[in-house]
Design a protein around this motif. Sequence first.
Motif, mmCIF file in Angstrom:
data_model
loop_
_atom_site.group_PDB
_atom_site.id
_atom_site.type_symbol
_atom_site.label_atom_id
_atom_site.label_comp_id
_atom_site.label_asym_id
_atom_site.label_seq_id
_atom_site.Cartn_x
_atom_site.Cartn_y
_atom_site.Cartn_z
ATOM 1 N N GLU A 99 0.878 -1.162 0.000
ATOM 2 C CA GLU A 99 0.000 0.000 0.000
ATOM 3 C C GLU A 99 0.911 1.207 0.000
ATOM 4 N N CYS A 100 0.718 2.082 -0.971
ATOM 5 C CA CYS A 100 1.619 3.229 -1.093
ATOM 6 C C CYS A 100 0.882 4.426 -1.673
ATOM 7 N N ASP A 121 5.804 3.852 0.217
ATOM 8 C CA ASP A 121 5.016 3.152 1.223
ATOM 9 C C ASP A 121 5.111 3.870 2.564
ATOM 10 N N ASP A 122 4.538 3.286 3.601
ATOM 11 C CA ASP A 122 4.493 3.933 4.913
ATOM 12 C C ASP A 122 5.880 4.108 5.536
ATOM 13 N N LYS A 141 -3.599 7.068 -2.763
ATOM 14 C CA LYS A 141 -3.148 5.880 -2.042
ATOM 15 C C LYS A 141 -3.728 4.648 -2.732
ATOM 16 N N ILE A 142 -2.840 3.703 -3.045
ATOM 17 C CA ILE A 142 -3.261 2.505 -3.786
ATOM 18 C C ILE A 142 -2.770 1.253 -3.078
ATOM 19 N N GLN A 143 -3.389 0.147 -3.445
ATOM 20 C CA GLN A 143 -2.867 -1.167 -3.076
ATOM 21 C C GLN A 143 -2.460 -1.829 -4.379
ATOM 22 N N LYS A 157 -6.477 -1.909 -6.009
ATOM 23 C CA LYS A 157 -7.563 -0.984 -5.698
ATOM 24 C C LYS A 157 -6.992 0.370 -5.302
ATOM 25 N N ILE A 159 -7.283 3.167 -2.691
ATOM 26 C CA ILE A 159 -7.762 3.255 -1.315
ATOM 27 C C ILE A 159 -8.376 4.615 -1.030
#
Length: 161
Positions: A99-100, A121-122, A141-143, A157, A159
């Motif tokens: 997720e980024c 990313d985080d 923000k995407i996955q 997806k 987010i």
Amino acid sequence: MHLTTNWIILEEYVIYIIAVVFAIYFIVKIFKYFIKKENIFVDKDVSHSTKKVDEKNALRYNIANIIIMLAYIFLIIYVSTIFLADLPNIITNKYEIVECIVSDVYTKSNNTQRQSLYCEDDDGKTIHFVYAGNPLTKDVKIQAYYYKHIEIGQIVKIIEY
């Protein structure tokens, strides 16, 4: 992975296999030069005067060709470390999930759906991969699923915008 992502992966590996075939051909030519004392490239359809120049400078041409072919072979060896590292992951469909937040998106041309994406990313780690689909905007923000070494993936997806 989606079919379009699999096609991108297949396209990359087909190009890689063709490059490996050329590298093997170059290796055979180099061995023939050292073992059989055969010139690297021989053109039978050239004129008589050109053959004299080729024979006069054969050593120079062969050394230049060997240097170029060795550079190509070493490049293919380097690329092999990248492509062969992800091959087991592709076969077993084992990809990285991240997720980024999108930092940059690049499109090669207007006619293609292939995009190049940079996201963070985080942990602040920058991730790059190529995907098929519509371009995204910054700060989305995407996955995504992606293969780390060949840098090909897909967006699962969105987010949040």
